[in-house]
Motif scaffolding. Sequence first.
Motif, PDB file in Angstrom:
ATOM      1  N   LYS A   1       0.636  -1.344   0.200  1.00 56.97           N
ATOM      2  CA  LYS A   1       0.073  -0.174  -0.070  1.00 56.97           C
ATOM      3  C   LYS A   1       0.875   1.416   0.064  1.00 56.97           C
ATOM      4  N   ASP A   2       2.086   1.240   0.415  1.00 60.45           N
ATOM      5  CA  ASP A   2       3.070   2.390   0.375  1.00 60.45           C
ATOM      6  C   ASP A   2       3.667   2.817  -0.845  1.00 60.45           C
ATOM      7  N   GLY A   3       3.233   1.893  -1.957  1.00 62.46           N
ATOM      8  CA  GLY A   3       3.520   2.338  -3.347  1.00 62.46           C
ATOM      9  C   GLY A   3       5.268   1.814  -3.630  1.00 62.46           C
ATOM     10  N   THR A   4       5.861   1.348  -2.741  1.00 60.35           N
ATOM     11  CA  THR A   4       7.304   0.773  -3.039  1.00 60.35           C
ATOM     12  C   THR A   4       7.198  -0.323  -3.925  1.00 60.35           C
ATOM     13  N   ASP A   5       8.331  -0.733  -4.603  1.00 62.31           N
ATOM     14  CA  ASP A   5       8.377  -1.452  -5.450  1.00 62.31           C
ATOM     15  C   ASP A   5       7.827  -2.782  -5.084  1.00 62.31           C
ATOM     16  N   PRO A   6       7.051  -3.685  -5.887  1.00 65.32           N
ATOM     17  CA  PRO A   6       6.511  -4.919  -5.615  1.00 65.32           C
ATOM     18  C   PRO A   6       7.558  -6.174  -5.396  1.00 65.32           C
ATOM     19  N   LEU A   7       7.520  -6.951  -4.633  1.00 63.79           N
ATOM     20  CA  LEU A   7       8.230  -7.999  -4.270  1.00 63.79           C
ATOM     21  C   LEU A   7       8.061  -9.279  -4.899  1.00 63.79           C
ATOM     22  N   PRO A   8       9.105  -9.592  -6.013  1.00 65.87           N
ATOM     23  CA  PRO A   8       8.739 -10.943  -6.676  1.00 65.87           C
ATOM     24  C   PRO A   8       8.895 -12.255  -5.788  1.00 65.87           C
ATOM     25  N   PHE A   9       8.278 -13.141  -6.052  1.00 60.57           N
ATOM     26  CA  PHE A   9       8.243 -14.386  -5.373  1.00 60.57           C
ATOM     27  C   PHE A   9       8.055 -15.535  -6.242  1.00 60.57           C
ATOM     28  N   ASP A  10       8.570 -16.672  -5.907  1.00 60.58           N
ATOM     29  CA  ASP A  10       8.204 -18.168  -6.574  1.00 60.58           C
ATOM     30  C   ASP A  10       7.338 -18.763  -5.872  1.00 60.58           C
ATOM     31  N   VAL A  11       7.420 -18.848  -4.368  1.00 61.38           N
ATOM     32  CA  VAL A  11       6.306 -19.581  -3.441  1.00 61.38           C
ATOM     33  C   VAL A  11       6.000 -18.548  -2.384  1.00 61.38           C
ATOM     34  N   LEU A  12       4.512 -18.390  -2.379  1.00 56.77           N
ATOM     35  CA  LEU A  12       3.997 -17.178  -1.294  1.00 56.77           C
ATOM     36  C   LEU A  12       3.038 -18.196  -0.381  1.00 56.77           C
ATOM     37  N   TRP A  13       3.354 -18.133   0.785  1.00 57.09           N
ATOM     38  CA  TRP A  13       2.483 -18.410   2.043  1.00 57.09           C
ATOM     39  C   TRP A  13       2.267 -17.084   2.828  1.00 57.09           C
ATOM     40  N   SER A  14       0.849 -17.126   3.296  1.00 58.89           N
ATOM     41  CA  SER A  14       0.441 -15.831   4.108  1.00 58.89           C
ATOM     42  C   SER A  14      -0.663 -15.990   5.043  1.00 58.89           C
ATOM     43  N   ILE A  15      -0.729 -15.160   5.922  1.00 58.53           N
ATOM     44  CA  ILE A  15      -1.852 -15.132   6.712  1.00 58.53           C
ATOM     45  C   ILE A  15      -2.984 -14.330   6.141  1.00 58.53           C
ATOM     46  N   TRP A  16      -4.150 -14.816   5.793  1.00 52.37           N
ATOM     47  CA  TRP A  16      -5.394 -14.249   5.295  1.00 52.37           C
ATOM     48  C   TRP A  16      -5.763 -13.223   6.158  1.00 52.37           C
ATOM     49  N   PRO A  17      -6.439 -12.159   6.119  1.00 49.72           N
ATOM     50  CA  PRO A  17      -7.325 -11.332   7.034  1.00 49.72           C
ATOM     51  C   PRO A  17      -8.396 -12.248   7.605  1.00 49.72           C
ATOM     52  N   ILE A  18      -8.739 -12.053   8.893  1.00 49.66           N
ATOM     53  CA  ILE A  18     -10.047 -12.588   9.475  1.00 49.66           C
ATOM     54  C   ILE A  18     -10.817 -12.047  10.029  1.00 49.66           C
ATOM     55  N   ARG A  19     -12.123 -12.222  10.405  1.00 48.99           N
ATOM     56  CA  ARG A  19     -13.234 -11.771  10.676  1.00 48.99           C
ATOM     57  C   ARG A  19     -14.287 -12.624  11.505  1.00 48.99           C
ATOM     58  N   ALA A  20     -15.254 -12.170  12.356  1.00 43.74           N
ATOM     59  CA  ALA A  20     -15.875 -12.898  12.939  1.00 43.74           C
ATOM     60  C   ALA A  20     -16.946 -13.763  11.989  1.00 43.74           C
ATOM     61  N   PRO A  21     -17.518 -14.748  12.078  1.00 43.61           N
ATOM     62  CA  PRO A  21     -18.462 -15.367  11.307  1.00 43.61           C
ATOM     63  C   PRO A  21     -19.751 -14.715  10.857  1.00 43.61           C
ATOM     64  N   ASP A  22     -20.476 -15.158   9.706  1.00 46.85           N
ATOM     65  CA  ASP A  22     -21.472 -14.393   9.265  1.00 46.85           C
ATOM     66  C   ASP A  22     -22.567 -14.198  10.476  1.00 46.85           C
ATOM     67  N   PHE A  23     -22.906 -15.117  11.198  1.00 45.50           N
ATOM     68  CA  PHE A  23     -23.846 -15.161  12.046  1.00 45.50           C
ATOM     69  C   PHE A  23     -23.704 -13.863  13.200  1.00 45.50           C
ATOM     70  N   ILE A  24     -22.615 -13.767  13.461  1.00 40.35           N
ATOM     71  CA  ILE A  24     -22.108 -12.496  14.451  1.00 40.35           C
ATOM     72  C   ILE A  24     -22.027 -11.415  13.675  1.00 40.35           C
ATOM     73  N   GLN A  25     -21.570 -11.349  12.507  1.00 37.34           N
ATOM     74  CA  GLN A  25     -21.494 -10.020  11.717  1.00 37.34           C
ATOM     75  C   GLN A  25     -23.022  -9.664  11.289  1.00 37.34           C
ATOM     76  N   GLU A  26     -24.065 -10.472  11.220  1.00 39.05           N
ATOM     77  CA  GLU A  26     -25.160 -10.204  10.737  1.00 39.05           C
ATOM     78  C   GLU A  26     -26.149 -10.047  12.085  1.00 39.05           C
ATOM     79  N   SER A  27     -25.722  -9.990  13.224  1.00 39.21           N
ATOM     80  CA  SER A  27     -26.655 -10.100  14.476  1.00 39.21           C
ATOM     81  C   SER A  27     -26.946  -8.558  14.794  1.00 39.21           C
ATOM     82  N   GLY A  28     -26.407  -7.685  14.114  1.00 33.91           N
ATOM     83  CA  GLY A  28     -26.816  -6.170  14.512  1.00 33.91           C
ATOM     84  C   GLY A  28     -26.048  -5.489  15.383  1.00 33.91           C
ATOM     85  N   LEU A  29     -24.911  -6.192  16.138  1.00 31.28           N
ATOM     86  CA  LEU A  29     -23.941  -5.876  16.738  1.00 31.28           C
ATOM     87  C   LEU A  29     -23.161  -5.074  16.489  1.00 31.28           C
TER      88      LEU A  29
END
Length: 404
Positions: free
Chosen positions: A237-265
Amino acid sequence: MSDKPTVVIIGAGVGGLGCARQFVKNGATKDFNIILLEKGDHFTIGATWQFVWTSRLKMEDTTFPLSKAILPGIDMRTNTTVSKWTPQEKKVALQDGSEISYDHIVLSPGAVSDPTNVPGIENFVNIASMDHVAKQKQDLEELVAKAKTEKVTFCLAISVAPYKCPPSPYELSFLVDEYVRKAGVRDNVRMVLTCPVDYSMPLPSKELVLGLLKEQNIEFINNKELEKVESNLLHFKDGTDPLPFDVLWSIWPIRAPDFIQESGLPINPKGTITVDDKVTNTIAANAAPGAHIIGDACRVPFQQAGIPKAAEFAWKMGISVADAIAGNLHPADRAGQCAAEAGFGKGILVSPDFSDVCNDPENGKPNIGVELIEGDGTVRKVAWCNRYLQEICGDNVKPVVLND
């Protein structure tokens, strides 16, 4: 129909099982109808997955039948999915169309990996997913084969903070380093770990962990928020040069499950629910009466940070909540210990204690211990896993035993 109050626990991960076990221990099963809802019929300990792609354990030995859990007096309903939660009405709706009314609810559903905010990342390994373990093994085999004839780059990218199990990306980087060294191709492998913040483990561990990364020639590139993944390039996001890779592992973003997201809280910017009380993990009573939330789906804030999303704390939260519902309220115990492998038998023992943070929110401070384990890091890791297995299942399941 019993006139005893009903407690519903959603999720039989470490937090939910810890809560259920504590209800058994404190005798509350005599006074409450306690229902444990779980969408599957097995549980797993994520800390065992790395033993699979390093060929030290079979995949089938990382999951354990919930029927083996020692939960007398608990009405455990496996293969049961929650489709809707109406907090004000104190009801949960199930996928089969039925409803359960409750007096108390303990939400421990874990968090959902959601790659939506980082386009392209969904095409690569998420190290927090059991479903991706086989792909990790395949990736490393292909990386080694390619590195025998050319230079390659392995990258592990932390896409968001906080995330599940703070030591995991550092730990897995050390293990991949060991893997390629044993394969005799380390000189042809550039290894990179990117982080969206300055450092994502407890600060007192920073000097030790970064020193070990440097020692193993693993580049640590911090303060790099991912924007997208495209054509084997990491864009930031800072616009610096992209990093090339051959193999990528990552930690994806997380959130609460749908039934909590849709609870109105209210959902916080991290996609989870912020607790109202740090000892009992309640949600604001006027919004969700009788509700508690533990584990990865909640945020327990302190200062500008929060209690880490880790099994140790989910378990301890479950104990506090079970005792509070049973009328045995006591100060929070939020002390934990995590043994992370650091390659070639070494380990990092992190011993965080957030008890004072929870019991005295205005003045309490965390206490973090850090120690380098020179020879038995793996042994300590296995012992940590087996401690939970023994607590949950006793002798009903075999302990984790690694291949020689």
